[in-house]
Design a protein around this motif. Structure first.
Motif, PDB file in Angstrom:
ATOM      1  N   LEU A   1      36.515  31.598  47.773  1.00 56.65           N
ATOM      2  CA  LEU A   1      36.969  32.958  48.055  1.00 56.65           C
ATOM      3  C   LEU A   1      37.751  33.525  46.874  1.00 56.65           C
ATOM      4  O   LEU A   1      37.603  34.696  46.517  1.00 56.65           O
ATOM      5  CB  LEU A   1      37.841  32.982  49.310  1.00 56.65           C
ATOM      6  N   PHE A   2      38.597  32.683  46.273  1.00 56.46           N
ATOM      7  CA  PHE A   2      39.346  33.153  45.097  1.00 56.46           C
ATOM      8  C   PHE A   2      38.401  33.561  43.980  1.00 56.46           C
ATOM      9  O   PHE A   2      38.591  34.606  43.339  1.00 56.46           O
ATOM     10  CB  PHE A   2      40.296  32.073  44.586  1.00 56.46           C
ATOM     11  N   SER A   3      37.379  32.748  43.720  1.00 56.51           N
ATOM     12  CA  SER A   3      36.445  33.039  42.634  1.00 56.51           C
ATOM     13  C   SER A   3      35.773  34.386  42.826  1.00 56.51           C
ATOM     14  O   SER A   3      35.523  35.124  41.865  1.00 56.51           O
ATOM     15  CB  SER A   3      35.382  31.932  42.548  1.00 56.51           C
ATOM     16  N   PHE A   4      35.477  34.725  44.080  1.00 59.47           N
ATOM     17  CA  PHE A   4      34.880  36.032  44.383  1.00 59.47           C
ATOM     18  C   PHE A   4      35.922  37.138  44.325  1.00 59.47           C
ATOM     19  O   PHE A   4      35.695  38.196  43.734  1.00 59.47           O
ATOM     20  CB  PHE A   4      34.239  35.982  45.769  1.00 59.47           C
ATOM     21  N   LEU A   5      37.085  36.894  44.905  1.00 57.59           N
ATOM     22  CA  LEU A   5      38.108  37.930  45.014  1.00 57.59           C
ATOM     23  C   LEU A   5      38.751  38.271  43.681  1.00 57.59           C
ATOM     24  O   LEU A   5      39.200  39.415  43.493  1.00 57.59           O
ATOM     25  CB  LEU A   5      39.192  37.493  46.005  1.00 57.59           C
TER      26      LEU A   5
ATOM     27  N   TYR B   1      44.774  28.417  40.131  1.00 59.76           N
ATOM     28  CA  TYR B   1      43.356  28.708  40.289  1.00 59.76           C
ATOM     29  C   TYR B   1      42.883  29.515  39.084  1.00 59.76           C
ATOM     30  O   TYR B   1      43.621  30.338  38.550  1.00 59.76           O
ATOM     31  CB  TYR B   1      43.105  29.500  41.566  1.00 59.76           C
ATOM     32  N   ARG B   2      41.634  29.290  38.702  1.00 60.05           N
ATOM     33  CA  ARG B   2      41.073  29.981  37.549  1.00 60.05           C
ATOM     34  C   ARG B   2      39.650  30.445  37.859  1.00 60.05           C
ATOM     35  O   ARG B   2      38.865  29.700  38.440  1.00 60.05           O
ATOM     36  CB  ARG B   2      41.052  29.076  36.314  1.00 60.05           C
ATOM     37  N   PRO B   3      39.304  31.671  37.455  1.00 58.45           N
ATOM     38  CA  PRO B   3      37.911  32.112  37.592  1.00 58.45           C
ATOM     39  C   PRO B   3      37.059  31.479  36.503  1.00 58.45           C
ATOM     40  O   PRO B   3      37.573  30.997  35.495  1.00 58.45           O
ATOM     41  CB  PRO B   3      38.012  33.630  37.401  1.00 58.45           C
TER      42      PRO B   3
ATOM     43  N   VAL C   1      31.157  45.254  32.915  1.00 57.60           N
ATOM     44  CA  VAL C   1      32.140  45.347  31.831  1.00 57.60           C
ATOM     45  C   VAL C   1      33.547  45.062  32.350  1.00 57.60           C
ATOM     46  O   VAL C   1      34.318  44.313  31.720  1.00 57.60           O
ATOM     47  CB  VAL C   1      32.084  46.740  31.170  1.00 57.60           C
ATOM     48  N   SER C   2      33.897  45.638  33.498  1.00 55.34           N
ATOM     49  CA  SER C   2      35.240  45.433  34.041  1.00 55.34           C
ATOM     50  C   SER C   2      35.466  43.978  34.430  1.00 55.34           C
ATOM     51  O   SER C   2      36.564  43.439  34.246  1.00 55.34           O
ATOM     52  CB  SER C   2      35.467  46.342  35.250  1.00 55.34           C
ATOM     53  N   PHE C   3      34.432  43.320  34.943  1.00 52.30           N
ATOM     54  CA  PHE C   3      34.562  41.902  35.298  1.00 52.30           C
ATOM     55  C   PHE C   3      34.776  41.051  34.050  1.00 52.30           C
ATOM     56  O   PHE C   3      35.554  40.092  34.066  1.00 52.30           O
ATOM     57  CB  PHE C   3      33.314  41.427  36.050  1.00 52.30           C
ATOM     58  N   PHE C   4      34.082  41.384  32.972  1.00 49.78           N
ATOM     59  CA  PHE C   4      34.282  40.643  31.732  1.00 49.78           C
ATOM     60  C   PHE C   4      35.677  40.889  31.161  1.00 49.78           C
ATOM     61  O   PHE C   4      36.274  39.989  30.564  1.00 49.78           O
ATOM     62  CB  PHE C   4      33.202  41.014  30.712  1.00 49.78           C
ATOM     63  N   ILE C   5      36.198  42.098  31.334  1.00 52.88           N
ATOM     64  CA  ILE C   5      37.569  42.376  30.900  1.00 52.88           C
ATOM     65  C   ILE C   5      38.555  41.530  31.702  1.00 52.88           C
ATOM     66  O   ILE C   5      39.519  40.979  31.151  1.00 52.88           O
ATOM     67  CB  ILE C   5      37.886  43.878  31.047  1.00 52.88           C
ATOM     68  N   LEU C   6      38.306  41.399  33.017  1.00 52.25           N
ATOM     69  CA  LEU C   6      39.172  40.565  33.845  1.00 52.25           C
ATOM     70  C   LEU C   6      39.085  39.090  33.437  1.00 52.25           C
ATOM     71  O   LEU C   6      40.064  38.350  33.529  1.00 52.25           O
ATOM     72  CB  LEU C   6      38.783  40.716  35.321  1.00 52.25           C
ATOM     73  N   TYR C   7      37.902  38.680  33.000  1.00 49.11           N
ATOM     74  CA  TYR C   7      37.718  37.275  32.606  1.00 49.11           C
ATOM     75  C   TYR C   7      38.248  36.988  31.208  1.00 49.11           C
ATOM     76  O   TYR C   7      38.541  35.838  30.861  1.00 49.11           O
ATOM     77  CB  TYR C   7      36.224  36.918  32.673  1.00 49.11           C
ATOM     78  N   LEU C   8      38.400  38.025  30.385  1.00 45.79           N
ATOM     79  CA  LEU C   8      38.754  37.864  28.970  1.00 45.79           C
ATOM     80  C   LEU C   8      40.013  37.021  28.732  1.00 45.79           C
ATOM     81  O   LEU C   8      39.992  36.148  27.848  1.00 45.79           O
ATOM     82  CB  LEU C   8      38.915  39.248  28.325  1.00 45.79           C
ATOM     83  N   PRO C   9      41.121  37.233  29.478  1.00 47.48           N
ATOM     84  CA  PRO C   9      42.319  36.411  29.208  1.00 47.48           C
ATOM     85  C   PRO C   9      42.061  34.918  29.367  1.00 47.48           C
ATOM     86  O   PRO C   9      42.596  34.104  28.602  1.00 47.48           O
ATOM     87  CB  PRO C   9      43.330  36.911  30.234  1.00 47.48           C
TER      88      PRO C   9
END
Length: 239
Positions: free
Chosen positions: A105-109, A159-161, A223-231
């Motif tokens: 659920l975390f990975s999706f949320l 937790y980490r995506p 694009v927004s998901f990749f920005i969230l993943y960038l850090p």
């Protein structure tokens, strides 16, 4: 006091980027920073459980109060009350994630919840309801709570995506969009705004006419998901 709960309100409607709107966004940002600063304090039991269950219950109570509010004014309909907008659905999923500490659920949320909630808070579809109406508080409590829920799992539970979960979230949202398209046609609704653009000022207003804005929105989502993943990607590369 009753005026703050009325369904048909008089006075000023919600104004995008008004003083109250910007202040609310600033408060959510401050709470996110504060959550990071007290992360070590919240790691210890029973504080961890108290915060998780407390925030989860608060999210569920917020959504329950909205349903009751619609019922009280005899405005409950499938089109108005079903929590099928992505940012509404993630409120329930965030509560269940907090209760269960479910990593899936975390990975999706992390992507769907934070992405949709931030978009909803920046350009909310609130119509008549501005500060200090009940609907205004309920909206920002539930959507801000989703963001804080995900950040809590990152700050305290570590937790980490992953890149895999990013693409899985994109696939799941697209499958969900197909289901919502069928439900929209059946109910003459507009869940996910895939039948028409919302009436409020929204990012969709800059993405072209229907149905082309749906394709543009897909690109914005990726694009927004990749920005969230960038850090997390940067941290992996520099570790």
């Amino acid at each position: 006091m009753p005026a703050y709960f009325d369904y048909n309100v008089k006075g000023e409607h919600f104004s995008l980027f008004s003083t109250y709107h910007l202040l609310t966004l600033f408060i959510v940002l401050c709470l996110s920073i504060f959550l990071y600063l007290i992360r070590n304090f919240l790691k210890k039991k029973p504080r961890d459980s108290f915060f998780r269950y407390g925030l989860g219950i608060l999210l569920l109570l917020s959504e329950a109060s909205y349903q009751f509010w619609l019922l009280f004014f005899h405005k409950w309909t499938l089109k108005a009350a079903l929590p099928f907008q992505l940012s509404d659905l993630t409120v329930f999923l965030a509560a269940f994630m907090l209760f269960s500490k479910n990593r899936g659920l975390f990975s999706f949320l992390y992507f769907a919840g934070i992405g949709s909630s931030i978009q909803a808070m920046i350009t909310p579809d609130l119509g008549l309801y501005s500060f200090p109406h009940y609907r205004y508080f309920e909206f920002y409590l539930s959507h801000g709570g989703v963001v804080l829920s995900c950040l809590f799992m990152i700050f305290t539970e570590k937790y980490r995506p992953s890149l895999f979960s990013l693409w899985m979230t994109i696939i799941l949202i697209n499958l969900y969009g197909v289901v919502m398209f069928l439900i929209n046609r059946k109910l003459q609704a507009n869940f996910l705004y895939i039948m028409e653009k919302p009436s409020n000022a929204s990012l969709l207003n800059y993405l072209g006419p229907w149905p082309w804005y749906i394709i543009s929105l897909e690109a914005v989502m990726i694009v927004s998901f990749f920005i969230l993943y960038l850090p997390f990607w940067v941290k992996q590369k520099t570790a």
